[in-house]
Design a protein around this motif. Structure first.
Motif: not given
Length: 147
Positions: A87-89, A71-73, A58-64
């Motif tokens: 992917x969770x928004x 952007x940040x997911x 699980x990864x949280x709030x990384x740049x894209x």
């Protein structure tokens, strides 16, 4: 913070400079407690405790990077091979889930190529499986458990 449509989870809180902070187990640091952060933390606990996804995937709030913009997911769950499974928004509870929310996660998914999508404001949750061949979402009752 508002009661969300998730099971009840325990979190570690502290105060700093008149702000409430909450510990994020994935980022391993205290974050300012905002309504969206509250939802994001619940999503991570839901994935970990209810769906059995390992924290290591699980990864949280990384740049894209998307069309020359950054952007940040919110949350991504990886497969063991490093490809993206989910992917969770996350939105704050006061933010309604609408077509714009789905458009946002769909744009992110053009770059990420996840098999599953989840959109939530903590009160309403939507789960989709991607049908890349027909370029559409298939709405699901829930996302699969980790295998």
């Amino acid at each position: 913070m508002q009661k969300l449509n998730f099971p009840t989870y325990s979190f570690r809180f502290k105060s700093s400079e008149n702000k409430t902070l909450v510990f994020d187990e994935i980022r391993k640091k205290f974050m300012v407690l905002t309504p969206e952060e509250w939802v994001r933390l619940h999503v991570v606990q839901f994935l970990f405790k209810e769906k059995n996804y390992p924290k290591s995937l699980i990864n949280v709030e990384k740049q894209l990077k998307l069309n020359n913009t950054v952007k940040r997911y919110d949350v991504v769950v990886y497969n063991k091979d490093g490809s993206i499974f989910l992917i969770v928004e996350c939105k704050a509870p006061a933010v309604p889930i609408n077509q714009l929310t789905f458009d946002q996660i769909a744009r992110y998914n053009l770059a990420l190529g996840a098999e599953y999508l989840m959109v939530t404001n903590g009160l309403e949750h939507y789960y989709c499986q991607m049908d890349f061949e027909n370029e559409r979402y298939i709405f699901l009752k829930e996302i699969p458990n980790y295998k």
